[in-house]
Design a protein around this motif. Structure first.
Motif, short mmCIF file in Angstrom:
data_model
loop_
_atom_site.label_atom_id
_atom_site.label_comp_id
_atom_site.label_asym_id
_atom_site.label_seq_id
_atom_site.Cartn_x
_atom_site.Cartn_y
_atom_site.Cartn_z
N SER A 1 -4.74 -54.44 25.41
CA SER A 1 -5.29 -54.31 24.07
C SER A 1 -6.71 -54.82 24.06
O SER A 1 -7.07 -55.70 24.85
N ILE A 2 -7.52 -54.33 23.14
CA ILE A 2 -8.89 -54.81 22.99
C ILE A 2 -8.90 -56.30 22.66
O ILE A 2 -9.83 -57.02 23.03
N TYR A 3 -7.84 -56.78 22.01
CA TYR A 3 -7.82 -58.17 21.56
C TYR A 3 -7.23 -59.12 22.60
O TYR A 3 -7.57 -60.29 22.63
N ARG B 1 -13.91 -54.82 28.02
CA ARG B 1 -15.05 -53.92 27.79
C ARG B 1 -14.62 -52.45 27.85
O ARG B 1 -15.20 -51.61 27.16
N ARG B 2 -13.61 -52.14 28.67
CA ARG B 2 -13.10 -50.76 28.72
C ARG B 2 -12.52 -50.37 27.37
O ARG B 2 -12.79 -49.26 26.87
N HIS B 3 -11.74 -51.25 26.77
CA HIS B 3 -11.18 -50.95 25.45
C HIS B 3 -12.28 -50.87 24.40
O HIS B 3 -12.25 -49.99 23.53
N LEU B 4 -13.25 -51.77 24.48
CA LEU B 4 -14.33 -51.78 23.51
C LEU B 4 -15.13 -50.48 23.57
O LEU B 4 -15.59 -49.97 22.54
N SER B 5 -15.27 -49.92 24.78
CA SER B 5 -16.04 -48.67 24.94
C SER B 5 -15.37 -47.50 24.23
O SER B 5 -16.03 -46.50 23.94
N MET B 6 -14.08 -47.61 23.95
CA MET B 6 -13.37 -46.56 23.22
C MET B 6 -13.34 -46.85 21.72
O MET B 6 -13.54 -45.96 20.90
#
Length: 419
Positions: free
Chosen positions: A101-103, A111-116
């Motif tokens: 998860s982003i969290y 950062r991979r999740h944040l990029s989405m």
């Protein structure tokens, strides 16, 4: 003198402060002052079940922790208390468990999740968002404006962000109430928190399936269109993170700002349509009455020192956002006359690599500010229906909101066209 729980690498001083009880709900700042006096800018605390943690109270120490993602990552898998955490621990939905998860990821995976997630949030048209906020605010006000009284929490501040999030995500309006209740029960960290977390997840799983089958012009569809490879579990977890972070903190920001304007003579002009005062009140709330009081968390990657405390590898650090904002070492003014016009160096949205994404902050501000402005335009003589000291805070050490905000006003006609 210290004691150590079985399997623990984190000694708990007998003076550790329990993060529960009425003092956290009535006057947490007085408790923070006592903790600073007795323990300094980093205090030993105890979570339900005797689980030890550190609460970061100091502004400088908060900068140190949030600016050091390698030393203090948001990586719950590092926690040295996992042997002591029961599966039904009520704070588990708030503190988290290892999941994609982003969290609840760190470093490159975060950062991979944040990029989405971040580009999907950035794609929200601010003018369309403002238009929808105004229309939905009017729709909610139409439901109570003829009564001459309302509870601004239940009737307005809590449903408004849910309705707007439902629009952003592509949810049907009818599911908004159930979604809001699940998030609220989960955030309060009571006995029903685990069940509410499961219900919240089921809402998001269903939404994801619907948008996979029939994409639309919404946040979920834009996340699904990202070229990166994400599993359904990752999408659901990120949707839960975005929605939970966008609901109660935004609702509390709106309600806490209204409470300030209704109880502080400095903001009387706002009740007559002074739009500038609305922004000032909202900014002051972020400093003095932050919707997110304590944020979980960071976990020490290795043994280190923070202020005068020895932090062991795997120790949990809770970010005392509200306490750091009122740290006397950084306050330029004291007393009730303190104002923060134009100063946004608070920790209300956290800080550093794991802060709330800027587009999400902007969306929350638009929702809260538009809601307040529409409310004051429609009901210019609004006033508290009870003495200010009778207002009750929600029983959560993590989120600082009110259980209700009863108001009275001159009844007005509904505008119609928003049902």
């Amino acid at each position: 003198m210290t004691s150590t729980a079985p399997g623990s690498a984190c000694p708990v001083p007998h003076a550790a402060v329990a993060l529960s009880g009425p003092r956290f709900h009535t006057d947490p700042q007085a408790l923070y002052r006592e903790m600073r006096r007795d323990q300094g800018p980093v205090a030993a605390v105890e979570l339900p079940g005797g689980i030890p943690a550190w609460l970061v109270l100091g502004y400088r120490e908060m900068h140190q922790v949030t600016n050091s993602p390698e030393l203090f990552p948001r990586d719950v898998s590092l926690w040295n208390q996992w042997p002591n955490i029961p599966p039904d621990w009520p704070l588990l939905p708030m503190v988290g468990s290892p999941m994609p998860s982003i969290y609840f990821t760190a470093g490159a995976e975060h950062r991979r999740h944040l990029s989405m997630v971040e580009p999907a949030l950035e794609s929200v048209d601010p003018f369309e968002l403002r238009r929808v906020c105004e229309a939905l605010a009017d729709r909610l006000i139409d439901r109570f404006c003829g009564r001459g009284e309302a509870d601004l929490v239940a009737d307005f501040a809590e449903p408004l962000p849910v309705l707007i999030l439902a629009w952003l995500l592509g949810f049907p309006d009818a599911e908004g109430h159930g979604l809001a209740r699940a998030m609220k029960v989960m955030a309060d960290g009571g006995a029903d928190a685990q069940g509410a977390h499961l219900q919240f997840m089921q809402y998001m799983q269903h939404l994801l399936a619907v948008k996979r089958a029939v994409p639309g012009d919404d946040l979920v569809s834009r996340m699904l269109a990202h070229p990166g490879q994400f599993t359904d579990e990752e999408f659901v977890n990120d949707l839960m993170a975005v929605t939970a972070a966008g609901h109660l903190p935004t609702a509390d920001w709106l309600a806490n700002s209204m409470r300030l304007m209704l109880t502080d003579d400095r903001f009387a002009a706002a009740l007559g349509g002074g739009r500038r005062s609305v922004g000032q009140a909202m900014n002051e709330v972020l400093w003095e009455d932050s919707p997110t009081s304590i944020l979980a968390g960071r976990w020490a990657a290795r043994d280190t020192r923070l202020a005068d405390k020895t932090i062991r590898a795997g120790d949990l650090l809770l970010l005392g956002l509200a306490a750091a904002n009122t740290d006397p070492h950084v306050r330029q003014q004291v007393g009730n006359a303190a104002t923060h016009t134009g100063n946004s160096a608070h920790f209300a949205f956290s800080h550093g690599e794991y802060r709330c994404p800027f587009p999400a902050q902007q969306i929350a501000e638009t929702i809260a500010r538009t809601g307040i402005e529409v409310l004051l335009d429609r009901l210019p003589d609004i006033d508290l229906a009870v003495p200010a000291q009778n207002l009750v805070r929600r029983p959560s050490p993590f989120l600082r909101g009110m259980t209700s905000l009863p108001v009275v006003f001159t009844p007005v006609r509904a505008l119609g066209g928003f049902q």
